[in-house]
Design an enzyme around this catalytic site. Structure first.
Site, PDB file in Angstrom:
ATOM      1  N   LYS A  60      -2.308  -1.742  -6.257  1.00  0.00           N
ATOM      2  CA  LYS A  60      -1.597  -0.465  -6.442  1.00  0.00           C
ATOM      3  C   LYS A  60      -0.182  -0.648  -6.967  1.00  0.00           C
ATOM      4  O   LYS A  60       0.392  -1.724  -6.902  1.00  0.00           O
ATOM      5  CB  LYS A  60      -1.644   0.352  -5.152  1.00  0.00           C
ATOM      6  CG  LYS A  60      -3.038   0.993  -4.996  1.00  0.00           C
ATOM      7  CD  LYS A  60      -3.165   1.949  -3.849  1.00  0.00           C
ATOM      8  CE  LYS A  60      -4.579   2.549  -3.869  1.00  0.00           C
ATOM      9  NZ  LYS A  60      -4.903   3.263  -2.639  1.00  0.00           N
ATOM     10  N   ARG A 103     -10.054  -1.969   1.684  1.00  0.00           N
ATOM     11  CA  ARG A 103     -10.712  -1.465   0.459  1.00  0.00           C
ATOM     12  C   ARG A 103     -10.070  -2.181  -0.730  1.00  0.00           C
ATOM     13  O   ARG A 103      -8.919  -1.920  -1.059  1.00  0.00           O
ATOM     14  CB  ARG A 103     -10.509   0.051   0.368  1.00  0.00           C
ATOM     15  CG  ARG A 103     -11.221   0.682  -0.810  1.00  0.00           C
ATOM     16  CD  ARG A 103     -10.946   2.172  -0.891  1.00  0.00           C
ATOM     17  NE  ARG A 103     -11.653   2.767  -2.002  1.00  0.00           N
ATOM     18  CZ  ARG A 103     -11.236   2.732  -3.264  1.00  0.00           C
ATOM     19  NH1 ARG A 103     -10.104   2.126  -3.592  1.00  0.00           N
ATOM     20  NH2 ARG A 103     -11.960   3.296  -4.213  1.00  0.00           N
TER      21      ARG A 103
HETATM   22  N1  HH2 Z   1      -7.628   4.507  -2.987  1.00  0.00           N
HETATM   23  C1  HH2 Z   1      -8.242   4.893  -4.123  1.00  0.00           C
HETATM   24  C2  HH2 Z   1      -9.464   5.575  -4.077  1.00  0.00           C
HETATM   25  N2  HH2 Z   1     -10.087   5.812  -2.907  1.00  0.00           N
HETATM   26  N3  HH2 Z   1     -10.122   5.637  -0.544  1.00  0.00           N
HETATM   27  C3  HH2 Z   1      -9.533   5.253   0.599  1.00  0.00           C
HETATM   28  N4  HH2 Z   1     -10.136   5.483   1.778  1.00  0.00           N
HETATM   29  N5  HH2 Z   1      -8.313   4.616   0.602  1.00  0.00           N
HETATM   30  C4  HH2 Z   1      -7.632   4.358  -0.545  1.00  0.00           C
HETATM   31  O1  HH2 Z   1      -6.510   3.812  -0.481  1.00  0.00           O
HETATM   32  C5  HH2 Z   1      -8.226   4.759  -1.786  1.00  0.00           C
HETATM   33  C6  HH2 Z   1      -9.494   5.411  -1.745  1.00  0.00           C
HETATM   34  C7  HH2 Z   1      -7.594   4.603  -5.435  1.00  0.00           C
HETATM   35  O2  HH2 Z   1      -7.990   3.348  -5.924  1.00  0.00           O
HETATM   36  P1  HH2 Z   1      -9.092   3.115  -7.065  1.00  0.00           P
HETATM   37  O3  HH2 Z   1     -10.423   3.645  -6.612  1.00  0.00           O
HETATM   38  O4  HH2 Z   1      -9.114   1.700  -7.462  1.00  0.00           O
HETATM   39  O5  HH2 Z   1      -8.554   3.919  -8.301  1.00  0.00           O
HETATM   40  P2  HH2 Z   1      -8.975   5.310  -8.924  1.00  0.00           P
HETATM   41  O6  HH2 Z   1      -8.713   6.374  -7.909  1.00  0.00           O
HETATM   42  O7  HH2 Z   1      -8.079   5.430 -10.139  1.00  0.00           O
HETATM   43  O8  HH2 Z   1     -10.428   5.257  -9.268  1.00  0.00           O
END
Ligand code: HH2
Length: 284
Positions: free
Chosen positions: A213, A247
């Site tokens: 992040k 995660r």
């Molecule tokens: N962060 C993201 C998405 N889902 N769910 C939980 N429980 N906690 C988190 O910190 C979290 C989440 C964002 O990360 P990512 O899926 O890699 O990116 P994007 O939202 O751009 O797909």
């Protein structure tokens, strides 16, 4: 690794996720990636079809379903012995995923977007991750403010936990997540990690999503594809403060970091057969 510590591998079936957008939009590639994450040590595979990165525009339910349903179908056809999680706030998407083998609903809106989702989770006896977010992805990083970020996030999670339980979700099926990067400055994220033990006091497993992040980029000056070491460091500190579910995108690297951390902070460490000599002495 400690039995209570679990890695949740991220499978983004999106064109626009902040770190891997477009890489796994094809269902075969996404399913293969999920299997690789399992082979690298993920106990949970978190499959999502809508980016929640800062500034992301919402996608339609139809589009979200079109992205994730074929991935769940492929995993159901040749099951992986990991828990399948659907990263969604939509009832319709969650229902399709639960029908195809998901047993965890990871809702970044903590059942606020579509409160009926709580009833579905309860009825299916699924697990549920409730995450804190200030505002919504499109605008959440525009000058987020708190009095005391940790007490506010804690009060929010406590209220959402009570809501879910009131809707019939068994308390022991609920995980809580401070929502690192969701309506938070670098300092807010660091304060949440520093005082994560206060969230652990709520009595439910705490999930952290620090992987790659932007606050890690702000600290290290590194672009998104060079934040693995920073991710490992943040996960290790979160573990030390009581987080149990991580995660992450880089499952193998974080798994190694957490194996060393759990062996150190949660003894006793026992050598695995591959790292021991015939006399039982660790090789290095
Ligand atoms: N962060 C993201 C998405 N889902 N769910 C939980 N429980 N906690 C988190 O910190 C979290 C989440 C964002 O990360 P990512 O899926 O890699 O990116 P994007 O939202 O751009 O797909």
């Amino acid at each position: 690794m400690d039995a209570g510590v679990r890695l949740m591998g991220v499978v983004n079936v999106t064109p626009d996720s902040f770190s891997d957008g477009g890489r796994f939009l094809d269902a075969d590639r996404a399913a293969a990636h999920a299997r690789e994450l399992f082979a690298s040590g993920a106990a949970i595979l978190d499959i999502g079809g809508a980016s929640t990165r800062p500034g992301a525009d919402p996608v339609s339910v139809e589009e979200e379903l079109r992205r994730v349903a074929p991935v769940f179908e492929r995993l159901a056809a040749a099951p992986v012995p990991a828990q399948l999680s659907i990263d969604t706030s939509r009832v319709e998407v969650a229902r399709a995923a639960l029908d195809s083998g998901a047993t965890l609903v990871n809702d970044v809106t903590a059942l606020r977007d579509e409160p009926e989702l709580a009833g579905l989770v309860a009825e299916r006896r699924a697990d549920c991750c409730l995450m804190h977010m200030l505002g919504e992805p499109r605008t959440m990083q525009r000058d987020p403010r708190y009095g005391d970020v940790v007490s506010e996030v804690k009060a929010f999670l406590q209220e959402r936990l009570a809501f879910a339980v009131g809707e019939g979700v068994a308390e022991e099926r609920i995980l809580l997540d401070p929502g690192i990067g969701f309506g938070k400055t670098v300092e807010h994220n660091l304060e949440l990690l520093r005082r994560l033990d206060e969230l652990v006091e709520l009595g439910r497993p705490v999930v952290v999503g620090v992987s790659r992040k932007s606050f890690l980029g702000a600290i290290t000056g590194r672009p998104v594809d060079e934040r693995v070491a920073a991710t490992v460091a943040a996960c290790v500190l979160a573990l030390e403060r009581g987080a149990t579910v991580f995660r992450v995108h880089d499952v193998a690297a974080v798994g190694d970091g957490l194996a060393v951390a759990t062996a150190t902070v949660r003894p006793p460490w026992r050598p695995t057969s591959t790292t021991t000599t015939t006399t039982g002495t660790p090789t290095s």
